[in-house]
Scaffold this motif. Structure first.
Motif, short mmCIF file in Angstrom:
data_model
loop_
_atom_site.label_atom_id
_atom_site.label_comp_id
_atom_site.label_asym_id
_atom_site.label_seq_id
_atom_site.Cartn_x
_atom_site.Cartn_y
_atom_site.Cartn_z
N SER A 379 0.63 -1.38 0.01
CA SER A 379 0.12 -0.04 0.02
C SER A 379 0.88 1.20 -0.08
O SER A 379 1.80 1.24 0.82
N ILE A 380 0.45 2.13 -0.92
CA ILE A 380 1.10 3.59 -1.06
C ILE A 380 0.09 4.48 -0.75
O ILE A 380 -1.23 4.52 -1.37
N LEU A 381 0.25 5.66 0.25
CA LEU A 381 -0.76 6.49 0.95
C LEU A 381 -0.09 7.92 0.35
O LEU A 381 0.91 8.05 0.93
N ILE A 382 -0.81 8.71 -0.30
CA ILE A 382 -0.37 10.06 -0.49
C ILE A 382 -1.50 11.01 0.29
O ILE A 382 -2.61 10.71 -0.06
N ALA A 383 -1.08 11.49 1.08
CA ALA A 383 -1.92 12.41 1.90
C ALA A 383 -1.66 13.89 1.88
O ALA A 383 -0.36 14.15 2.11
#
Length: 767
Positions: A379-383
């Motif tokens: 998983s890659i999360l960009i916030a």
């Protein structure tokens, strides 16, 4: 002529429309690939069909036959999918993605933004699409279920109804409240509006001058008033009437009359100047307010949601994960937050690299993840979140293996970035920041995906140039890696500390300045010829800004200065102190980008214009800290050696193609390297055993001894075991790259889309 002009304008409009269609089609395919419920899948298929149909019609209107030629079979495939005659499959998605990528290439070629495109590409894409109908390019596709077909029919009917409803007499389409404007026109308006900031600063300078003149006049008026009072006292005393000499009496009376006249004149002049000063101050405030309002309105026109930057990210993650035999999900939060378009454009490459870096270095293969107790899909999360002070925060995190700090420490010591004792004293947080050093990579082999060890250094350089900061952090749950970027939401002005160094002024970005100090000369510590200062119990290195920049120093005076003026700036290795001649003050400055020939002037990031029209350089802090370190150590490199590190190194190029050998040799020799060539692996091995070389660049597919075999033979030779080896080849499969790793290569570059800068960057990294 008019027709050509109209067609050109029409083509510009079509380009924007076509890009929107292609982006929408990619997003819909990603949605379909996640196996949505039948009703959602049917709506997605219907929308996908309409996007392809619209693109076909638009391309026909501007006479782009190749794009229309690809859209026709795509439309047939999607029509069959709607009717339930086909279903989605791995082959379907592979072919559709390839077709969309191909359409993008054709579009770039037709609007003149790309180089050569294979003339047979339209025919090849058409055959692949039609192969889905016949099953010729892969396994036969099964028909969709009746429920999906029924849902597709319902979706089509609903879409048709929505399309027809505006045609009724009772419904009037709403007037459009937006127009499309060429970005070049917006850029020109923004530049002109920002240049008004110079007028604002200039008006402030003029207002200050008027105020200074008023102060001088006020001092003069006080002096005249004082003399006038003395003259009146003299008259009242009768001393003038008692004078015996008539001539002297007449001269004295004239002098007293002149004093009275001067008093009236100075008083009138002071009153007029006072009125003008108040008017200038009022107009300055009004002008400043209106300019600020205009620039703010222009900034709003530039604001775009972060989602526009991330539009292609899901497909890119999907493609990179597929090529790496990994499974990765991309999640985005806060993508609706609006940011200056120019910042988005500048951040596209850095964010792309961070995503590629997460897939290449961070996230493991499904087998490895399951063995570690993780879900098979990474998983890659960009916030994206807003922060106070008109700034925005971007967090890019993954749940992969994290940064291998032991490898970072080992690599940093091997490269000489830090001493062994300095590395031993670093905590985990400090070690993580070393990943931003140029050339530092923990990858076993440098590939197109890994970034050649330069990517994170370039990311930091880009972020710094935008007035932001980037930090490598440990995620809150301790798993994976997190990069935190803080950027301004808009570009134009920023705070800067204006200083004088030698005979020139310079501006330090305020965000990098920790403090300004004044010290007595005797408080400067000197040891082994190096100056230092003690600040809050810490010893900081001290260098002269003028000497670091190589500018002319002020003429020496007999008296030593009473104080040494110092600017303390934040650096990756800790705070650094610069001695300056004068700290003028902190003020708002307008950033003016440098023209292309000056964009890589060492130590200079941009320029600004002060109120008096003086052009002042803005300092590039990353460059300046490197220059200061070199100046302090006495190792000040020449311009050429700074541009081409390790110039003069001896390289061996092995390739059986005389064209490729000649091209590589020309590239490397023009960069300052000494190059020897070999026609195959056997000749290269003989050269290596009989001569001394600093690096080997080799093809893979060669007679007698191929590149994999050559690499393996070199690694078995004790004298050559540490020789850096770069494989430059047409083989681009994951299996080939794995063979390169197993053989012992340090880097793997694919000839397709070859970039000479990438090759030179890789060589600099390995040397």
């Amino acid at each position: 002529m008019e027709d050509d002009k109209f067609l050109k304008l029409l083509l510009q409009t079509f380009t924007v429309e076509a890009q929107e269609h292609l982006a929408a089609m990619s997003q819909i395919l990603l949605q379909l690939e996640r196996n949505p419920p039948p009703a959602e899948a049917a709506i997605a298929v219907e929308t996908l069909f309409r996007e392809a149909h619209s693109l076909k019609g638009a391309s026909r209107s501007v006479n782009l036959a190749d794009i229309e030629r690809v859209c026709q079979p795509m439309e047939r495939v999607l029509s069959a999918l709607k009717r339930g005659e086909l279903s989605t499959s791995a082959q379907f998605f592979t072919t559709m993605y390839a077709s969309i990528d191909g359409l993008g290439q054709l579009l770039s070629r037709d609007v003149g933004t790309a180089g050569n495109v294979d003339a047979g590409l339209p025919a090849s894409l058409s055959r692949s699409l039609l192969g889905l109908m016949s099953g010729g390019t892969g396994p036969a596709v099964a028909p969709v279920t009746p429920s999906v077909a029924a849902a597709a029919a319902a979706a089509a009917a609903a879409a048709a109804t929505s399309q027809a409803s505006p045609l009724g007499p009772a419904v009037t389409p709403a007037a459009s409240d937006s127009v499309r404007v060429a970005t070049a026109k917006l850029d020109a308006l923004m530049t002109q509006s920002q240049e008004l900031h110079s007028l604002k600063f200039s008006s402030a300078h003029l207002a200050d001058d008027v105020q200074a003149i008023g102060d001088m006049l006020a001092a003069w008026r006080r002096s005249v008033d004082k003399r006038s009072r003395h003259a009146r006292l003299l008259r009242r005393s009768g001393a003038v009437d008692d004078m015996a000499n008539a001539k002297d009496k007449r001269l004295l009376e004239q002098l007293l009359d002149a004093l009275d006249a001067d008093e009236l004149f100075v008083r009138s002049l002071a009153e007029r100047l006072g009125r003008h000063a108040r008017a200038v101050a009022q107009e300055r405030r009004t002008l400043g307010t209106r300019i600020d309002r205009l620039v703010d309105d222009m900034k709003q026109m530039y604001m775009l949601p972060f989602s526009s930057l991330f539009a292609s990210a899901p497909k890119m993650v999907r493609d990179l994960a597929h090529d790496s035999a990994k499974e990765v999900d991309l999640q985005m939060e806060g993508a609706s937050l609006e940011v200056d378009r120019r910042i988005l454009e500048q951040m596209k490459a850095p964010l792309t690299h961070l995503i590629r870096n997460a897939i290449d270095h961070g996230i493991e293969t499904p087998e490895v993840r399951q063995g570690a107790g993780k879900p098979p899909r990474g998983s890659i999360l960009i916030a994206v979140t807003a922060r106070d002070g008109n700034r925005v925060e971007i967090s890019i995190s993954d749940d992969g293996a994290g940064i291998a700090l032991d490898k970072v420490r080992s690599r940093a010591q091997k490269m000489g970035l830090r001493t062994e004792s300095a590395l031993a004293g670093m905590d985990e947080e400090q070690l993580r920041q070393l990943v931003f050093e140029s050339g530092l990579s923990t990858s076993s082999i440098l590939t197109d995906l890994s970034g050649h060890g330069l990517g994170l250094a370039i990311v930091r350089e880009k972020v710094d140039a935008l007035g932001g900061s980037i930090t490598a952090l440990r995620p809150d749950n301790g798993v994976g890696t997190r990069f935190l970027i803080v950027l301004p939401a808009t570009l134009s002005t920023f705070r800067g500390v204006l200083v004088q160094a030698g005979d020139r002024p310079f501006v330090f970005p305020s965000r990098h300045v920790e403090r300004a100090l004044r010290l007595l000369p005797e408080n400067v510590l000197t040891e082994d010829g190096h100056d230092s200062i003690l600040v809050d119990g810490a010893v900081l290195p001290l260098v002269s800004l003028a000497a670091t920049l190589g500018v002319k120093t002020r003429s020496a005076t007999r008296d030593r200065p009473r104080h040494v003026q110092i600017i303390v700036v934040a650096g990756a290795g800790g705070p650094f102190a610069f001695a300056v001649d004068e700290v003028i003050g902190d003020q708002e400055v307008l950033v003016q980008p440098l023209a292309p020939p000056l964009r890589r002037v060492p130590n200079i990031a941009a320029a600004t214009v002060l109120g008096a029209g003086q052009v002042v350089p803005l300092l590039n802090m990353a460059d300046l800290l490197k220059s200061a370190t070199l100046a302090r150590s006495g190792r000040v490199p020449s311009w050429r050696s700074a541009q081409t590190p390790n110039a003069g190194a001896s390289l061996l190029v092995a390739d059986d193609s005389i064209t490729s050998r000649t091209r590589l040799r020309d590239i490397l020799e023009s960069a300052g390297y000494r190059v020897t060539t070999a026609a195959d692996g056997a000749e290269a091995l003989a050269n290596l055993q009989s001569g001394d070389f600093d690096l080997l660049v080799t093809d893979v597919e060669m007679p007698r001894l191929d590149g994999f075999g050559l690499t393996a033979r070199v690694r078995r030779d004790k004298r050559l075991a540490e020789l850096p080896i770069i494989l430059v080849t047409t083989l681009d499969t994951r299996e080939d790259k794995e063979r390169g790793v197993e053989a012992g290569a340090n880097a793997y570059i694919v000839k397709h889309g070859f970039d000479k800068r990438r090759l030179l960057d890789t060589i600099r990294t390995l040397l």
